[in-house]
Scaffold this active site. Sequence first.
Site, mmCIF file in Angstrom:
data_model
loop_
_atom_site.group_PDB
_atom_site.id
_atom_site.type_symbol
_atom_site.label_atom_id
_atom_site.label_comp_id
_atom_site.label_asym_id
_atom_site.label_seq_id
_atom_site.Cartn_x
_atom_site.Cartn_y
_atom_site.Cartn_z
ATOM 1 N N GLN A 172 13.917 3.102 -16.325
ATOM 2 C CA GLN A 172 14.620 3.736 -15.195
ATOM 3 C C GLN A 172 13.839 3.496 -13.893
ATOM 4 O O GLN A 172 13.033 2.581 -13.841
ATOM 5 C CB GLN A 172 14.830 5.241 -15.453
ATOM 6 C CG GLN A 172 15.871 5.577 -16.515
ATOM 7 C CD GLN A 172 15.382 5.417 -17.928
ATOM 8 O OE1 GLN A 172 14.387 6.004 -18.322
ATOM 9 N NE2 GLN A 172 16.070 4.627 -18.714
ATOM 10 N N THR A 185 15.982 -6.941 -19.102
ATOM 11 C CA THR A 185 16.342 -8.330 -19.355
ATOM 12 C C THR A 185 15.132 -9.226 -19.179
ATOM 13 O O THR A 185 14.400 -9.112 -18.199
ATOM 14 C CB THR A 185 17.438 -8.778 -18.369
ATOM 15 O OG1 THR A 185 18.376 -7.722 -18.239
ATOM 16 C CG2 THR A 185 18.129 -10.040 -18.819
ATOM 17 N N ASP A 212 16.607 -0.850 -12.828
ATOM 18 C CA ASP A 212 17.042 -2.253 -12.843
ATOM 19 C C ASP A 212 16.345 -3.095 -11.775
ATOM 20 O O ASP A 212 16.935 -4.017 -11.205
ATOM 21 C CB ASP A 212 18.570 -2.348 -12.680
ATOM 22 C CG ASP A 212 19.293 -1.530 -13.726
ATOM 23 O OD1 ASP A 212 18.831 -1.508 -14.873
ATOM 24 O OD2 ASP A 212 20.322 -0.903 -13.393
ATOM 25 N N THR A 250 17.937 11.040 -14.469
ATOM 26 C CA THR A 250 17.836 11.016 -15.921
ATOM 27 C C THR A 250 16.996 12.220 -16.330
ATOM 28 O O THR A 250 16.605 13.033 -15.478
ATOM 29 C CB THR A 250 17.267 9.665 -16.414
ATOM 30 O OG1 THR A 250 17.418 9.612 -17.840
ATOM 31 C CG2 THR A 250 15.800 9.476 -16.037
ATOM 32 N N THR A 253 23.243 -3.658 -17.727
ATOM 33 C CA THR A 253 22.929 -4.286 -19.012
ATOM 34 C C THR A 253 23.416 -3.403 -20.154
ATOM 35 O O THR A 253 23.858 -3.895 -21.193
ATOM 36 C CB THR A 253 21.386 -4.434 -19.158
ATOM 37 O OG1 THR A 253 20.826 -4.722 -17.882
ATOM 38 C CG2 THR A 253 21.015 -5.526 -20.120
ATOM 39 N N PRO A 280 29.683 -2.063 -12.843
ATOM 40 C CA PRO A 280 29.199 -2.734 -11.634
ATOM 41 C C PRO A 280 28.182 -1.826 -10.955
ATOM 42 O O PRO A 280 28.396 -0.621 -10.864
ATOM 43 C CB PRO A 280 30.437 -2.888 -10.760
ATOM 44 C CG PRO A 280 31.566 -2.286 -11.490
ATOM 45 C CD PRO A 280 31.092 -1.736 -12.797
ATOM 46 N N THR A 288 24.513 7.166 -19.116
ATOM 47 C CA THR A 288 24.779 5.992 -19.956
ATOM 48 C C THR A 288 25.436 6.408 -21.274
ATOM 49 O O THR A 288 25.745 5.563 -22.098
ATOM 50 C CB THR A 288 23.471 5.246 -20.261
ATOM 51 O OG1 THR A 288 22.573 6.172 -20.892
ATOM 52 C CG2 THR A 288 22.814 4.703 -19.001
ATOM 53 N N ASP A 298 15.386 -14.057 -4.093
ATOM 54 C CA ASP A 298 16.301 -15.207 -3.993
ATOM 55 C C ASP A 298 17.746 -14.785 -3.716
ATOM 56 O O ASP A 298 18.517 -15.545 -3.126
ATOM 57 C CB ASP A 298 16.251 -16.039 -5.288
ATOM 58 C CG ASP A 298 16.498 -15.172 -6.514
ATOM 59 O OD1 ASP A 298 15.756 -14.187 -6.699
ATOM 60 O OD2 ASP A 298 17.458 -15.453 -7.272
HETATM 61 P P1 GDP Z 1 15.015 -3.649 -15.536
HETATM 62 O O1 GDP Z 1 15.878 -2.617 -16.136
HETATM 63 O O2 GDP Z 1 14.153 -3.120 -14.438
HETATM 64 O O3 GDP Z 1 14.197 -4.413 -16.546
HETATM 65 O O4 GDP Z 1 15.986 -4.692 -14.847
HETATM 66 P P2 GDP Z 1 17.344 -5.308 -15.476
HETATM 67 O O5 GDP Z 1 16.966 -6.293 -16.508
HETATM 68 O O6 GDP Z 1 18.279 -4.227 -15.867
HETATM 69 O O7 GDP Z 1 17.964 -5.962 -14.190
HETATM 70 C C1 GDP Z 1 17.323 -6.969 -13.499
HETATM 71 C C2 GDP Z 1 18.202 -8.219 -13.528
HETATM 72 O O8 GDP Z 1 17.726 -9.134 -12.589
HETATM 73 C C3 GDP Z 1 18.148 -8.958 -14.877
HETATM 74 O O9 GDP Z 1 19.371 -9.583 -15.094
HETATM 75 C C4 GDP Z 1 17.048 -9.982 -14.652
HETATM 76 O O10 GDP Z 1 17.189 -11.131 -15.477
HETATM 77 C C5 GDP Z 1 17.273 -10.328 -13.221
HETATM 78 N N1 GDP Z 1 16.084 -10.711 -12.449
HETATM 79 C C6 GDP Z 1 14.828 -10.241 -12.509
HETATM 80 N N2 GDP Z 1 14.074 -10.770 -11.519
HETATM 81 C C7 GDP Z 1 14.886 -11.586 -10.820
HETATM 82 C C8 GDP Z 1 14.723 -12.387 -9.653
HETATM 83 O O11 GDP Z 1 13.661 -12.439 -9.030
HETATM 84 N N3 GDP Z 1 15.811 -13.070 -9.215
HETATM 85 C C9 GDP Z 1 17.013 -13.025 -9.843
HETATM 86 N N4 GDP Z 1 18.015 -13.742 -9.346
HETATM 87 N N5 GDP Z 1 17.208 -12.280 -10.938
HETATM 88 C C10 GDP Z 1 16.160 -11.572 -11.409
HETATM 89 P P1 IMO Z 2 16.485 0.664 -16.646
HETATM 90 O O1 IMO Z 2 15.263 0.962 -17.480
HETATM 91 C C1 IMO Z 2 19.564 2.195 -13.986
HETATM 92 C C2 IMO Z 2 21.012 6.258 -14.751
HETATM 93 C C3 IMO Z 2 22.438 6.418 -15.217
HETATM 94 C C4 IMO Z 2 22.753 7.768 -14.584
HETATM 95 C C5 IMO Z 2 21.462 8.540 -14.750
HETATM 96 C C6 IMO Z 2 21.418 9.451 -15.954
HETATM 97 O O2 IMO Z 2 17.309 -0.432 -17.178
HETATM 98 O O3 IMO Z 2 16.112 0.511 -15.222
HETATM 99 P P2 IMO Z 2 21.111 8.984 -18.555
HETATM 100 O O4 IMO Z 2 21.919 8.201 -19.523
HETATM 101 O O5 IMO Z 2 19.693 8.536 -18.447
HETATM 102 O O6 IMO Z 2 21.191 10.464 -18.769
HETATM 103 O O7 IMO Z 2 21.800 8.729 -17.113
HETATM 104 O O8 IMO Z 2 20.434 7.553 -14.859
HETATM 105 N N1 IMO Z 2 20.167 5.345 -15.575
HETATM 106 C C7 IMO Z 2 19.799 4.124 -15.192
HETATM 107 N N2 IMO Z 2 20.127 3.412 -14.091
HETATM 108 N N3 IMO Z 2 18.712 1.684 -14.890
HETATM 109 C C8 IMO Z 2 18.357 2.387 -15.985
HETATM 110 O O9 IMO Z 2 17.402 1.970 -16.841
HETATM 111 C C9 IMO Z 2 18.939 3.647 -16.193
HETATM 112 N N4 IMO Z 2 18.837 4.588 -17.155
HETATM 113 C C10 IMO Z 2 19.589 5.629 -16.757
HETATM 114 O O10 IMO Z 2 23.254 5.397 -14.729
HETATM 115 O O11 IMO Z 2 22.981 7.605 -13.211
HETATM 116 MG MG MG Z 3 17.913 -2.259 -16.546
#
Ligand code: GDP
Ligand code: IMO
Ligand code: MG
Length: 426
Positions: A222, A43, A14, A237, A297, A302, A129, A331
Amino acid sequence: MGKSLLVLGAQWGDEGKGKITNYFSEKADVVIRYQGGNNAGHTIVFNNHKYALSSIPSGIFDENVKCVIANGVVLNPRAFIEERNQLIKQGFPCNNLYISDRCHVIFDHHIELDRLNEEGLKDKKIGTTKKGIGPCYSDKTERIGMRMCDFIGPNFKNRYKELLEIKNRQIRSLNGKEIDYETSVLEYEKLADLIRPMVTDTIALLNNERKSGKNILFEGAQGSLLDVDFGSYPYVTSSHVTSGGVICGTGIGCHGVDEVLGIVKAYQTRVGEGAFPTELLDEVGELIREKGHEYGTVTHRPRRTGYLDLVALRYSILVNGITSICLTLLDVLTGFEEVKVCVAYECGDKIIHTLPASDDVLKQCKPVYKTLKGWSIDISNVKTFDELPENAKEYIRFIENELEVPIDVFSVGPDKLQTIVRKEIF
Ligand code: GDP
Ligand code: IMO
Ligand code: MG
């Protein structure tokens, strides 16, 4: 030869990989997912719209970009078709999708086993997940998995029947809910019909594209600290998240990646269980969660929050060969009087600068912090590094100096436009 860039998460996921992959996809001819499955939640925000992708590569919004789901991915056919349908509804035709004939298929029995395994672990649960990722990769290495070529092939029914008998026995032994062959096979056959036209030899596709001078963008899912080999085992994972995963997950060969862009959140988050030395269980952690909208997502859990951990990041840089960093969510730190950064761990009577292998040992580690001054001016509209307040600049410089890798890109908001490139890398 065209250029190639690998975008991967350097922390626990994330980090903003989806946003950054989408940003660079403008310059790409091919965008490839190489590991993981719909445990990912990426996202993307542009033109005031927010999109969440799980299995589909973040280049999908541009019809001219070939989006590849490569052999290292595990694909849930139902979830994939639903995700694609949703995108079509939103106005993206999705005619640019290519799925590897070698990727493994996630079935309902994998999801049920994921649930049962977690339940069985009780207080030692991983916090997965529950998308069936682990059981699917286990079947792959146990050599009883089903690959896409067989899912869409003429012998699917027989193979699936044999497989389901084994899996239902497992489910039964755990008092789980067995999967009905008759109903599920019908659904899977329909899904296979929908997917078949997209299935191809992505190894050939990719290598041909590269040879003909096309630009390739690899999209990690991940984060490196969740890698099955390099992560905080067993709280990881089941895939090869780190850069080696690109080679075994796509067939590009070991010279296929020019640059490795590590996506680093300006602080640290984690979903699921496992050690987290800089975790903040106080109001600062709560504030970061609220300001950063740190809720999963995929599972809406949380996210655990904490200060940036440079010990973990140095390790990540090492195991991935990260050549450049993109610092995201900067930010979110606006408004804090001071910001701490972990530079070492206190482990028993020792100060250590490397990540211990054992999660139990890591749990005992206490962060050694360097405290930096915060900034209060809104940075979400800055367009250059120079426009940042001095203390934000100092935060970036400090991290760069400590990690000895340049922060060539940074991000100050979720929108694609809130991305600042200091040095062209792709
Ligand atoms: P990913 O799994 O690595 O693609 O990341 P996620 O989408 O799960 O989580 C990143 C979250 O941060 C998403 O809600 C994005 O829209 C948001 N995001 C990404 N870059 C920024 C940033 O620079 N600032 C803020 N405030 N939000 C961001
Ligand atoms: P993105 O691509 C954050 C975490 C799960 C758990 C562990 C194992 O959005 O960054 P799994 O279902 O893969 O066997 O779970 O890995 N996990 C993630 N945490 N972002 C992800 O993907 C994740 N994908 C799996 O929460 O701790
Ligand atoms: Mg993510």
